[in-house]
Design an enzyme around this catalytic site. Structure first.
Site, PDB file in Angstrom:
ATOM      1  N   MET A 111       0.856  -1.099  -0.009  1.00 16.19           N
ATOM      2  CA  MET A 111      -0.037   0.013  -0.077  1.00 16.19           C
ATOM      3  C   MET A 111       0.864   1.328   0.204  1.00 16.19           C
ATOM      4  O   MET A 111       0.710   2.091  -0.706  1.00 16.19           O
ATOM      5  CB  MET A 111      -0.935  -0.080   1.103  1.00 16.19           C
ATOM      6  CG  MET A 111      -2.075  -1.198   1.438  1.00 16.19           C
ATOM      7  SD  MET A 111      -3.025  -1.032   2.649  1.00 16.19           S
ATOM      8  CE  MET A 111      -1.897  -1.588   4.039  1.00 16.19           C
ATOM      9  N   GLU A 226      -5.937  -6.829  10.742  1.00 15.82           N
ATOM     10  CA  GLU A 226      -4.537  -6.411  10.812  1.00 15.82           C
ATOM     11  C   GLU A 226      -4.079  -5.735  12.030  1.00 15.82           C
ATOM     12  O   GLU A 226      -2.813  -6.188  12.456  1.00 15.82           O
ATOM     13  CB  GLU A 226      -4.234  -5.122   9.434  1.00 15.82           C
ATOM     14  CG  GLU A 226      -2.838  -4.456   9.592  1.00 15.82           C
ATOM     15  CD  GLU A 226      -2.668  -3.508   8.780  1.00 15.82           C
ATOM     16  OE1 GLU A 226      -1.417  -3.013   8.316  1.00 15.82           O
ATOM     17  OE2 GLU A 226      -3.657  -2.909   8.194  1.00 15.82           O
TER      18      GLU A 226
END
Length: 365
Positions: A111, A226
Site C-alpha cells: 500500500m 491487521e
C-alpha cells in the site's frame, strides 16, 4: 486442560524443539514444518484446506510464536493478504492462493508509497486499462516480505479523477512478473522491507481482487484483523522481553545479592508485570469480541489493542536493555533484537498517533 491450553502447550513444545534464534526473521524450513502441522491455515476456511478457527486461536498462535521468537516473519502479511483474497477474490483466486498459503506460501501486501504512508488515500501508483488487462506504473515502498513472497496484493489507483479514497483497486501480482523490480531497504532489522518499482507491468483482467475502484472499502474491512495480528505479535514480544529481564535480575548478583532484590528494580518489574497483564487482557478480550461478531467493525477496540500492545512492547524492551546493562547490547541475550522489533511496531500498520486519532474520533472528538 482446554483445547486452547493444549494448543498453546503444543506450540511451546514445538518451538522449544525447533526454534534457533540464529535463523533470521524467516526460516523456510521451519515455516514448512508449521505448514505440515496445519497451523499456517489456522484461520482459513476448511474448504480451502484451513482449520476454520477464530480470532482467539489466531491471536494465541501469534502471541506464542512471537514469545518463542519463531522465525516466521512472513506469516503476518500472509494472513492479512489471505483474508482479502478470502473475502473479495474470485473463486479461481481462492482456489489458487488459499491452499498454497496453508501449504507454506508467503504473501505480501503493498500500500505505502514515498508520499503516501499514514495517508494511504494519497497513493498514486497507477493501473491503466489496456486491452483485456491492466498496466501498472509507479513506486511502492516499505513492503514487508516482498522479496520472498509468492504473490503481492497490490493497491493501485485506477480512477485518478475521483476523491482520494475512491478509485483504488486491489490486484494480485505474482512474484517475478515482468515489469516489477524488488529492492531491499537496509534497516535496523536487516532487509525485511522493500521498494517495489512497477514499469509497464502487464497484468491480466482476472488479476483484479474484488471490484474495480472499491479497493479503499475493501481495505477498511481488514483493519480489525491487521491491528489484532500486530497486537498479538507484540504481546508475545513484550512477554519475552519481560521474562528475559526477570530471569536476568534474578540471577545477576551485585553487592552480594541478586539485583532483582533491590527495591528500585523490584518495583519496576512489578509495574511491568501489571502493564503486561493489562495488555494481555485487552488483546484477548478484543479477539473474543471480534470472534463473536466477525462482520462488525471495531475500530476503537482494535486500535486500543494495537496501541497498548505495541507501546508496551517498546517500553518493556527498552527498559529490558537498561535492566540487562551492557548485556542488553549483546546479541547473545536477544534483548536488542526485541527492541528493534518493538520500536518499528509503533510505526507499521498505522502509527501510534494514527491509532490515538482513530480512538479519539470514536468518541466524537
Amino acid at each position: 486442560m482446554t483445547d486452547q491450553e493444549d494448543f498453546v502447550q503444543a506450540i511451546g513444545e514445538f518451538c522449544r524443539r525447533e526454534v534457533d534464534r540464529k535463523q533470521g526473521p524467516h526460516s523456510d524450513e521451519l515455516y514448512g514444518k508449521l505448514a505440515d502441522l496445519g497451523w499456517l491455515g489456522l484461520s482459513l476456511p476448511e474448504e480451502y484446506g484451513g482449520s476454520g478457527r477464530g480470532m482467539s486461536d489466531l491471536v494465541l498462535f501469534l502471541e506464542e510464536t512471537a514469545f518463542w521468537r519463531a522465525p516466521i516473519g512472513g506469516f503476518a502479511t500472509t494472513i492479512i493478504a489471505a483474508a482479502a483474497y478470502e473475502k473479495f477474490g474470485s473463486e479461481q483466486q481462492k482456489r489458487e492462493i488459499l491452499p498454497a498459503v496453508v501449504g507454506g506460501s508467503v504473501l505480501a501486501i503493498s500500500m505505502s508509497e514515498p508520499e503516501a504512508g499514514s495517508d494511504v488515500g494519497a497513493l498514486s501508483c497507477r493501473a491503466e486499462r489496456r486491452g483485456d488487462g491492466w498496466v501498472i506504473n509507479g513506486q511502492k515502498t516499505w513492503c514487508s516480505n516482498a522479496h520472498y513472497a509468492d504473490h503481492i496484493l497490490l493497491v493501485a489507483r485506477t480512477s485518478p479523477g475521483q476523491g482520494k479514497h475512491e478509485g483504488m483497486t486491489m490486484f494480485s501480482v505474482p512474484a517475478g512478473v515482468d515489469g516489477l523490480a524488488v529492492h531491499g531497504i537496509d534497516t535496523m532489522g536487516g532487509k525485511e522491507v522493500n521498494d517495489l518499482y512497477f514499469t509497464d507491468c502487464v497484468l491480466p483482467a482476472d488479476a483484479v481482487v474484488g471490484r474495480v475502484d472499491h479497493g479503499w472499502r475493501q481495505l477498511m474491512t481488514g483493519l480489525n484483523l491487521e491491528r489484532m495480528i500486530l497486537a498479538a505479535v507484540m504481546l508475545g514480544t513484550a512477554r519475552r522481553a519481560f521474562e528475559d529481564a526477570l530471569d536476568y535480575v534474578r540471577e545477576r548478583r551485585q553487592f552480594g545479592k541478586p539485583i532483582g532484590s533491590f527495591q528500585a528494580l523490584r518495583h519496576r518489574l512489578a509495574d511491568h508485570a501489571t502493564e503486561l497483564e493489562c495488555a494481555r487482557l485487552l488483546v484477548h478480550d478484543v479477539a473474543r469480541k471480534i470472534e463473536e461478531s466477525p462482520d462488525t467493525s471495531l475500530p476503537r477496540e482494535a486500535s486500543m489493542a494495537k496501541l497498548k500492545a505495541t507501546e508496551f512492547a517498546k517500553a518493556m524492551a527498552l527498559d529490558g536493555m537498561q535492566l540487562l546493562g551492557g548485556y542488553g547490547y549483546a546479541t547473545e541475550y536477544g534483548m536488542e533484537a526485541l527492541l528493534r522489533s518493538a520500536v518499528v511496531s509503533t510505526v507499521y500498520g498505522g502509527t501510534s498517533e494514527i491509532q490515538r486519532d482513530i480512538i479519539g474520533k470514536t468518541y466524537g472528538l
